[in-house]
Design a protein around this motif. Structure first.
Motif, PDB file in Angstrom:
ATOM      1  N   GLU A 260      33.069  92.331  48.546  1.00 24.63           N
ATOM      2  CA  GLU A 260      33.510  91.126  47.844  1.00 24.63           C
ATOM      3  C   GLU A 260      32.875  89.877  48.442  1.00 24.63           C
ATOM      4  OE1 GLU A 260      34.803  91.286  45.071  1.00 24.63           O
ATOM      5  OE2 GLU A 260      35.346  93.408  45.121  1.00 24.63           O
ATOM      6  N   LEU A 261      32.647  89.866  49.760  1.00 28.00           N
ATOM      7  CA  LEU A 261      31.910  88.753  50.359  1.00 28.00           C
ATOM      8  C   LEU A 261      30.501  88.686  49.781  1.00 28.00           C
ATOM      9  CD1 LEU A 261      32.960  89.129  54.119  1.00 28.00           C
ATOM     10  CD2 LEU A 261      33.681  87.330  52.547  1.00 28.00           C
ATOM     11  N   SER A 262      29.856  89.844  49.662  1.00 25.21           N
ATOM     12  CA  SER A 262      28.499  89.891  49.112  1.00 25.21           C
ATOM     13  C   SER A 262      28.482  89.482  47.651  1.00 25.21           C
ATOM     14  CB  SER A 262      27.924  91.299  49.278  1.00 25.21           C
ATOM     15  OG  SER A 262      26.612  91.378  48.773  1.00 25.21           O
ATOM     16  N   ASN A 263      29.460  89.950  46.880  1.00 22.05           N
ATOM     17  CA  ASN A 263      29.538  89.573  45.470  1.00 22.05           C
ATOM     18  C   ASN A 263      29.684  88.066  45.300  1.00 22.05           C
ATOM     19  OD1 ASN A 263      29.399  92.275  44.699  1.00 22.05           O
ATOM     20  ND2 ASN A 263      31.617  92.502  44.509  1.00 22.05           N
ATOM     21  N   ALA A 264      30.315  87.413  46.267  1.00 24.44           N
ATOM     22  CA  ALA A 264      30.540  85.966  46.207  1.00 24.44           C
ATOM     23  C   ALA A 264      29.429  85.170  46.876  1.00 24.44           C
ATOM     24  CB  ALA A 264      31.889  85.621  46.846  1.00 24.44           C
ATOM     25  N   GLY A 265      28.384  85.842  47.353  1.00 19.84           N
ATOM     26  CA  GLY A 265      27.252  85.128  47.939  1.00 19.84           C
ATOM     27  C   GLY A 265      27.328  84.906  49.425  1.00 19.84           C
ATOM     28  N   TYR A 266      28.209  85.628  50.107  1.00 17.17           N
ATOM     29  CA  TYR A 266      28.373  85.437  51.548  1.00 17.17           C
ATOM     30  C   TYR A 266      27.652  86.503  52.380  1.00 17.17           C
ATOM     31  CZ  TYR A 266      32.078  82.081  50.444  1.00 17.17           C
ATOM     32  OH  TYR A 266      32.795  81.006  49.974  1.00 17.17           O
ATOM     33  N   ALA A 267      26.691  87.218  51.804  1.00 20.31           N
ATOM     34  CA  ALA A 267      25.943  88.209  52.581  1.00 20.31           C
ATOM     35  C   ALA A 267      25.151  87.507  53.677  1.00 20.31           C
ATOM     36  CB  ALA A 267      25.001  88.990  51.666  1.00 20.31           C
ATOM     37  N   PRO A 268      25.003  88.145  54.841  1.00 18.41           N
ATOM     38  CA  PRO A 268      24.287  87.501  55.951  1.00 18.41           C
ATOM     39  C   PRO A 268      22.831  87.217  55.602  1.00 18.41           C
ATOM     40  CG  PRO A 268      24.683  89.825  56.428  1.00 18.41           C
ATOM     41  CD  PRO A 268      25.457  89.501  55.197  1.00 18.41           C
TER      42      PRO A 268
END
Length: 326
Positions: free
Chosen positions: A264-272
């Motif tokens: 969900e972090l990645s889906n929201a653009g928070y991937a490292p």
């Protein structure tokens, strides 16, 4: 064939199986490839049948299990993992929580070693820290290892904490993944009711957090994630087996919830985007299946992105995490 002969054959087979299980665990220091589930669980059962005693001085023996050479990540396992955790698109780099799925079989094998003084079936996860030194890709060949830290600790409840360190190196020998897993083994001699109880998130945290997604965790999530990681602990599989360990319903794998949070972090653009990248998580309470949860982020906390999995009503923390670059 007479019933007498059939009965004799059954008795011989049962005696042979009992003898096989009663042998001490046979955990090699190096393996050419991943251990099969049959071999892995034979060692786990053998280890569980030993009458182990926790060391009084909290000092154990170093244990390491590693692959003797590089292996590529399993394509079908990786695809099933991406589908299971709910990523909206195929990522350009391997998620931070995925190498754990590949390598956890080595961790379980290390905890099945005859020199590991605790029963692996009584272990639960408390904390985890995954570090990517650089982006990893699904077609890379890596050499994995798992090592048990021989310096054990007692927490405030009197239970034992053990560190399991997993690593992966690339073809140049450089370490590209470093994972530190804290495992808790319940001390049967400790007094019940001690220690700190998990607390609900504070008002300031609730006001500053953003709900990323409502997570619907199906009843078969334990079986699905266990099929990928090899962690088929009975508490995760069925209510019939989880009740043997005091849980009315099967509970979710903590690292499965971590993977759902990362997705969900990645889906929201928070991937490292910068490396080394670190994803630290702490597990607050078990989650009976099926379950409705929330994935939230607390973007005001910088430079470390604070995130969490909460109960469905948002009142209690299930997993808390920090995602940052160093």
């Amino acid at each position: 064939m007479s019933l007498l002969v059939v009965g004799s054959l059954i008795a011989l087979a049962a005696a042979a199986a009992a003898w096989l299980l009663r042998q001490p665990p046979n955990v090699p220091a190096a393996l050419p490839t991943w251990p099969s589930l049959g071999f892995l669980y034979l060692q786990i059962i053998r280890s569980a049948l030993l009458r182990k005693k926790a060391p009084t001085n909290l000092q154990g023996k170093p244990i390491q299990v590693k692959l003797s050479g590089p292996v590529r990540m399993d394509d079908s396992r990786y695809a099933a993992f991406l589908k299971l955790i709910g990523l909206q698109s195929i990522p350009s780099q391997v998620p931070l929580s995925y190498p754990f799925v590949e390598a956890f079989r080595l961790s379980m094998l290390a905890m099945s070693h005859k020199d590991f003084p605790f029963n692996v079936l009584g272990a639960v996860l408390a904390r985890n820290s995954s570090i990517f030194m650089r982006p990893l890709h699904a077609d890379e060949a890596l050499t994995f290892s798992a090592q048990v830290d021989p310096n054990y600790h007692k927490n405030e409840k009197g239970d034992f904490e053990i560190q399991i360190v997993g690593t992966a190196t690339d073809g140049s020998g450089a370490e590209v993944w470093h994972n530190s897993l804290t495992v808790v083994v319940i001390n049967p001699k400790r007094q019940r009711g001690g220690g700190n109880k998990p607390t609900a998130p504070g008002q300031a945290a609730v006001e500053s957090q953003k709900v990323l997604a409502q997570l619907l965790i199906p009843g078969n999530a334990g079986r699905a994630y266990g099929a990928l990681s090899g962690d088929r602990n009975p508490i995760h599989l069925h209510s019939l087996t989880s009740q043997l360990f005091g849980f009315k319903r099967p509970i979710a794998h903590a690292m499965y919830l971590v993977a759902r949070l990362e997705a969900e972090l990645s889906n929201a653009g928070y991937a490292p985007k910068q490396f080394p990248a670190v994803f630290e998580t702490e597990f607050k309470r078990p989650t009976p299946l099926p379950a409705k949860l929330q994935a939230v982020v607390r973007p005001a906390a910088q430079p470390q992105l604070q995130c969490a999995v909460l109960t469905g009503d948002g009142a209690k923390e299930v997993v808390v995490g920090r995602l940052y670059s160093r």
